[in-house]
Design an enzyme around this catalytic site. Structure first.
Site: not given
Length: 435
Positions: A96, A171, A319, A395
């Site tokens: 992504g 991002q 994350d 993850r």
């Protein structure tokens, strides 16, 4: 149960910094040399789309500590419009970051292009990518449900923009900054909550503190970006898994070397320290504006349950939350998370994925729209082999691979190879620490 001791000298290079180094190299004037670039699937996807657009990229593989491979990358470009029209869809695979940030550069190019990815990436929301680029004058088309593919008809006359991020997103901030470098005037990206600031540091962008507590990143338009070298430090998100292993495993003591300790990336360490984790940071230094150091972690049997609700902490540690949840559940039988709806828009719906798998290994969970709670253990603990669904998410797979080292049953993780997206040597490093 095994004890884990030793040093990790070959942590995966930081994905976030590596993506940005490559993308900045593609719009810089001259030759960009990047040392310690990642061989993980995501960062390689960024190099792949650059090559598909005619950018000269050369990689040299080097054998590092424990025989693990690092890479030096050289990118040759001649400024903002070095790219050429790709012959086919630009495949971002599962990345992504590649899709979102590269869209900012493509919006300024005098050609049409289309970004696509694997089945997981094609389900992820891209409206937040399209909206600011449309405001700047690019023509961006998405699927009917605002997901990829992302079709872009760029323009060499992008308008400058004052853009306030609707949600914290490094991002989106970066894609607007990369587009705004090409714009005909100065742009600003305004943040209510801070997000990763690697792009600002790497481009030397000015950040203004506004009177209402927000901040504004200032991007000058059409100012040449000179090529310069970048060194990629160890990924703090990858370090989280090693830290969790050390905290959970009796008798363990691990040192993780050369970790990026940028304050916008280490929120999870603050959460752990606040819960009584034995973590210390040593040998602190700075390189390229980034704080780097070594992290020492010891088994911490007296940790308190983790509770995360502050939006700023959630944004800073987004994350790492799957690993934090699994760590807290395994260590204390409890965990709380609120204000984290963004987790549902990652490689998987990480809220549902973590809840599902924790319930499989014997925990009681309550799931809600923006988070979940672990409220204890079931009366009957599963035995034998328990199937864990990775949801094709690196993850999730790594979080439960760590759990597999400390729970009383064996965990059989589906599609564990997805770990190669960000941490190709994960299992080798874990086993090298086992005593």
């Amino acid at each position: 149960m095994k004890v884990y001791k030793g040093e990790v000298n070959a942590l995966p290079p930081d994905k976030s910094i590596a993506h940005r180094a490559a993308l900045i190299g593609a719009v810089a004037d001259g030759t960009t040399e990047i040392s310690n670039f990642s061989g993980g699937f995501d960062n390689q996807s960024t190099l792949g789309v650059l090559q598909a657009c005619g950018i000269a990229v050369h990689q040299e593989k080097l054998k590092g500590p424990n025989g693990l491979i690092s890479r030096n990358v050289v990118i040759h470009a001649q400024g903002f419009w070095s790219l050429s029209r790709p012959e086919k869809d630009l495949m971002c695979n599962n990345s992504g970051s590649t899709m979102r940030m590269f869209a900012g550069i493509l919006a300024a190019q005098p050609f049409e292009s289309r970004l696509a990815g694997d089945s997981s990436l094609m389900k992820r929301p891209m409206q937040r990518v399209a909206h600011p680029l449309r405001l700047m004058g690019a023509d961006v088309a998405l699927s009917s449900d605002n997901t990829a593919p992302v079709a872009i008809r760029g323009t060499t006359h992008l308008r400058p923009i004052d853009y306030e991020l609707p949600v914290p997103s490094a991002q989106v901030k970066s894609l607007v900054a990369l587009a705004a470098l090409h714009a005909e005037g100065e742009s600003r990206v305004i943040e209510t909550l801070p997000s990763r600031n690697h792009t600002e540091l790497m481009l030397g962008l000015k950040v203004e503190a506004l009177s209402d507590g927000r901040s504004a990143v200032i991007i000058p338009g059409r100012k040449t970006v000179p090529a310069k070298p970048f060194h990629i430090p160890g990924d703090p998100s990858a370090a989280c898994f090693i830290i969790a292993l050390g905290l959970l495993s009796a008798g363990s003591e691990i040192v993780v070397r050369d970790v990026c300790l940028n304050p916008t990336r280490t929120g999870y360490m603050g959460v752990l320290l606040g819960a009584g984790a034995e973590i210390s940071m040593e040998n602190i230094r700075f390189a390229g504006g980034e704080k780097i150091g070594d992290v020492l972690v010891r088994h911490s049997p007296s940790m308190k349950p983790l509770s995360i609700s502050d939006p700023a902490v959630v944004a800073n540690s987004i994350d790492e939350i799957p690993m934090l949840a699994v760590l807290s559940a395994c260590a204390t039988g409890a965990f709380e998370l609120y204000n984290a709806a963004e987790l549902r828009a990652k490689e998987s719906d990480r809220i549902s994925a973590v809840v599902d798998n924790l319930e499989r290994i014997g925990f009681v969970c309550d799931e809600y729209a923006d988070g979940f709670a672990v409220t204890g253990r079931k009366d009957v603990t599963p035995t034998g082999k328990v199937a864990i669904d990775s949801y094709d998410d690196h993850r999730i797979a790594m979080s439960f691979a760590i759990a597999d080292r400390v729970v009383p049953m064996e965990l059989d993780i589906s599609d564990a190879k997805v770990i190669g997206v960000s941490f190709p040597d994960f299992f080798e490093i874990i086993e090298s620490l086992a005593t």
